[in-house]
Every structure is written in C-alpha cells, then in structure tokens.
Design a protein around this motif. Structure first.
Motif, mmCIF file in Angstrom:
data_model
loop_
_atom_site.group_PDB
_atom_site.id
_atom_site.type_symbol
_atom_site.label_atom_id
_atom_site.label_comp_id
_atom_site.label_asym_id
_atom_site.label_seq_id
_atom_site.Cartn_x
_atom_site.Cartn_y
_atom_site.Cartn_z
ATOM 1 N N ASP A 178 0.833 -1.207 0.000
ATOM 2 C CA ASP A 178 0.000 0.000 0.000
ATOM 3 C C ASP A 178 0.866 1.255 0.000
ATOM 4 O O ASP A 178 0.576 2.212 -0.715
ATOM 5 N N ARG A 179 1.924 1.241 0.794
ATOM 6 C CA ARG A 179 2.799 2.410 0.884
ATOM 7 C C ARG A 179 3.539 2.652 -0.427
ATOM 8 O O ARG A 179 3.648 3.785 -0.897
ATOM 9 N N VAL A 180 4.040 1.584 -1.032
ATOM 10 C CA VAL A 180 4.756 1.724 -2.308
ATOM 11 C C VAL A 180 3.803 2.195 -3.397
ATOM 12 O O VAL A 180 4.101 3.142 -4.141
ATOM 13 N N LEU A 181 2.647 1.577 -3.478
ATOM 14 C CA LEU A 181 1.690 1.953 -4.514
ATOM 15 C C LEU A 181 1.182 3.378 -4.309
ATOM 16 O O LEU A 181 1.006 4.119 -5.290
ATOM 17 N N ALA A 182 0.997 3.791 -3.075
ATOM 18 C CA ALA A 182 0.565 5.165 -2.804
ATOM 19 C C ALA A 182 1.597 6.167 -3.303
ATOM 20 O O ALA A 182 1.256 7.164 -3.952
ATOM 21 N N LEU A 183 2.876 5.904 -3.013
ATOM 22 C CA LEU A 183 3.938 6.794 -3.484
ATOM 23 C C LEU A 183 3.925 6.891 -5.004
ATOM 24 O O LEU A 183 3.916 7.990 -5.571
ATOM 25 N N LEU A 184 3.917 5.746 -5.668
ATOM 26 C CA LEU A 184 3.999 5.744 -7.131
ATOM 27 C C LEU A 184 2.750 6.349 -7.773
ATOM 28 O O LEU A 184 2.831 6.978 -8.826
ATOM 29 N N THR A 185 1.608 6.186 -7.137
ATOM 30 C CA THR A 185 0.373 6.760 -7.667
ATOM 31 C C THR A 185 0.358 8.277 -7.483
ATOM 32 O O THR A 185 -0.011 9.016 -8.397
ATOM 33 N N GLU A 186 0.760 8.718 -6.298
ATOM 34 C CA GLU A 186 0.786 10.156 -6.021
ATOM 35 C C GLU A 186 1.797 10.889 -6.891
ATOM 36 O O GLU A 186 1.618 12.059 -7.217
ATOM 37 N N ARG A 187 2.866 10.201 -7.254
ATOM 38 C CA ARG A 187 3.936 10.832 -8.033
ATOM 39 C C ARG A 187 4.040 10.155 -9.397
ATOM 40 O O ARG A 187 5.115 9.825 -9.868
ATOM 41 N N ARG A 188 2.884 9.973 -10.023
ATOM 42 C CA ARG A 188 2.827 9.202 -11.272
ATOM 43 C C ARG A 188 3.610 9.819 -12.422
ATOM 44 O O ARG A 188 3.851 9.168 -13.433
ATOM 45 N N ASP A 189 4.027 11.063 -12.279
ATOM 46 C CA ASP A 189 4.816 11.701 -13.334
ATOM 47 C C ASP A 189 6.317 11.510 -13.139
ATOM 48 O O ASP A 189 7.128 12.127 -13.822
ATOM 49 N N GLU A 190 6.687 10.630 -12.196
ATOM 50 C CA GLU A 190 8.090 10.337 -11.925
ATOM 51 C C GLU A 190 8.292 8.830 -11.823
ATOM 52 O O GLU A 190 7.345 8.080 -11.616
ATOM 53 N N ALA A 191 9.549 8.401 -11.936
ATOM 54 C CA ALA A 191 9.922 7.000 -11.745
ATOM 55 C C ALA A 191 11.044 6.965 -10.714
ATOM 56 O O ALA A 191 11.866 7.886 -10.653
ATOM 57 N N PHE A 192 11.071 5.919 -9.893
ATOM 58 C CA PHE A 192 11.988 5.832 -8.770
ATOM 59 C C PHE A 192 12.769 4.523 -8.782
ATOM 60 O O PHE A 192 12.248 3.495 -9.208
ATOM 61 N N THR A 193 13.976 4.558 -8.245
ATOM 62 C CA THR A 193 14.743 3.332 -8.030
ATOM 63 C C THR A 193 14.223 2.674 -6.748
ATOM 64 O O THR A 193 13.609 3.345 -5.904
ATOM 65 N N PRO A 194 14.484 1.387 -6.565
ATOM 66 C CA PRO A 194 14.084 0.746 -5.309
ATOM 67 C C PRO A 194 14.660 1.456 -4.075
ATOM 68 O O PRO A 194 13.974 1.586 -3.058
ATOM 69 N N ALA A 195 15.892 1.949 -4.157
ATOM 70 C CA ALA A 195 16.496 2.657 -3.018
ATOM 71 C C ALA A 195 15.713 3.933 -2.699
ATOM 72 O O ALA A 195 15.487 4.260 -1.529
ATOM 73 N N GLU A 196 15.295 4.639 -3.725
ATOM 74 C CA GLU A 196 14.515 5.861 -3.508
ATOM 75 C C GLU A 196 13.142 5.529 -2.919
ATOM 76 O O GLU A 196 12.643 6.246 -2.042
ATOM 77 N N ILE A 197 12.549 4.439 -3.381
ATOM 78 C CA ILE A 197 11.256 4.010 -2.845
ATOM 79 C C ILE A 197 11.407 3.651 -1.370
ATOM 80 O O ILE A 197 10.581 4.037 -0.542
ATOM 81 N N CYS A 198 12.470 2.966 -1.033
ATOM 82 C CA CYS A 198 12.764 2.616 0.361
ATOM 83 C C CYS A 198 12.859 3.876 1.209
ATOM 84 O O CYS A 198 12.236 3.978 2.272
ATOM 85 N N GLN A 199 13.625 4.853 0.758
ATOM 86 C CA GLN A 199 13.820 6.097 1.506
ATOM 87 C C GLN A 199 12.514 6.862 1.688
ATOM 88 O O GLN A 199 12.258 7.420 2.749
ATOM 89 N N ARG A 200 11.686 6.907 0.662
ATOM 90 C CA ARG A 200 10.478 7.729 0.706
ATOM 91 C C ARG A 200 9.304 7.062 1.411
ATOM 92 O O ARG A 200 8.385 7.740 1.834
ATOM 93 N N THR A 201 9.321 5.727 1.495
ATOM 94 C CA THR A 201 8.179 5.020 2.093
ATOM 95 C C THR A 201 8.476 4.420 3.452
ATOM 96 O O THR A 201 7.555 4.099 4.200
ATOM 97 N N GLY A 202 9.757 4.193 3.742
ATOM 98 C CA GLY A 202 10.112 3.516 4.974
ATOM 99 C C GLY A 202 9.965 2.005 4.894
ATOM 100 O O GLY A 202 10.156 1.295 5.874
ATOM 101 N N VAL A 203 9.637 1.483 3.719
ATOM 102 C CA VAL A 203 9.560 0.038 3.522
ATOM 103 C C VAL A 203 10.989 -0.501 3.591
ATOM 104 O O VAL A 203 11.895 0.064 2.975
ATOM 105 N N PRO A 204 11.215 -1.569 4.344
ATOM 106 C CA PRO A 204 12.578 -2.100 4.475
ATOM 107 C C PRO A 204 13.211 -2.405 3.117
ATOM 108 O O PRO A 204 12.541 -2.902 2.201
ATOM 109 N N LYS A 205 14.490 -2.111 3.023
ATOM 110 C CA LYS A 205 15.247 -2.289 1.773
ATOM 111 C C LYS A 205 15.052 -3.681 1.182
ATOM 112 O O LYS A 205 14.847 -3.835 -0.014
ATOM 113 N N GLY A 206 15.093 -4.709 2.028
ATOM 114 C CA GLY A 206 14.950 -6.079 1.546
ATOM 115 C C GLY A 206 13.554 -6.437 1.084
ATOM 116 O O GLY A 206 13.359 -7.454 0.426
#
Length: 91
Positions: free
Chosen positions: A27-55
């Motif tokens: 839910d957290r990852v999808l929320a980020l990507l949906t809210e910022r649909r005009d951008e693309a992110f690396t997994p590391a950036e997604i981790c930093q912005r969502t707090g989802v564990p790196k692994g």
C-alpha cells in the motif's frame, strides 16, 4: 491487543483477520507511485520515501508488477498506465 467478547461476537470474521503479509508495504509503495505518477523511482529511492525495508521493496514491486499495477524500465519503477491498471484489478 485483546478485544471484548462483545466485539468478538459481533465483528464479521474477515475484519478479525490480520492483513495479508506485506499488504501495508505494498500500500505504501503503490501510494507513493500513484501520487507521483509523473516520476519513476529506483528501489532505493522508494525505500527512503516510504520507509519500507530495503529487503522488502524488490519483492513488493515484483508482486505489484505481477498484478499489473506498476511497471519498470531498467532500475526505475512507476505506476502502471491507467488502462492497464484497470484491467489488472479485474483479475
């Protein structure tokens, strides 16, 4: 946390079950990507912005991709195009 017997007796069973494993992370990852649909992110950036564990980020992204909700090119991920996301949610 315990619940009262009244709540136990009256709450529909599905609401008494814990969420599916990883559902909150997805839910957290999808929320980020949906809210910022005009951008693309690396997994590391997604981790930093969502707090989802790196692994967990890669697993979450792969599962969302299997459902047709996200897409990627190279190391970058974004939400799926609206036409494909609608089709995927009907599965």
């Amino acid at each position: 946390m315990p619940i009262s017997i009244d709540e136990f007796e009256t709450t529909p069973e599905p609401k008494l079950r814990p969420p599916a494993a990883g559902a909150e992370n997805a839910d957290r990852v999808l929320a980020l990507l949906t809210e910022r649909r005009d951008e693309a992110f690396t997994p590391a950036e997604i981790c930093q912005r969502t707090g989802v564990p790196k692994g967990s980020v890669g697993v979450v992204l792969a599962r969302l991709e299997d459902r047709g909700l996200v897409r990627h090119r190279g190391a970058y991920w974004t939400v799926a195009r609206a036409d494909r996301a609608r089709t995927a949610t009907r599965r």
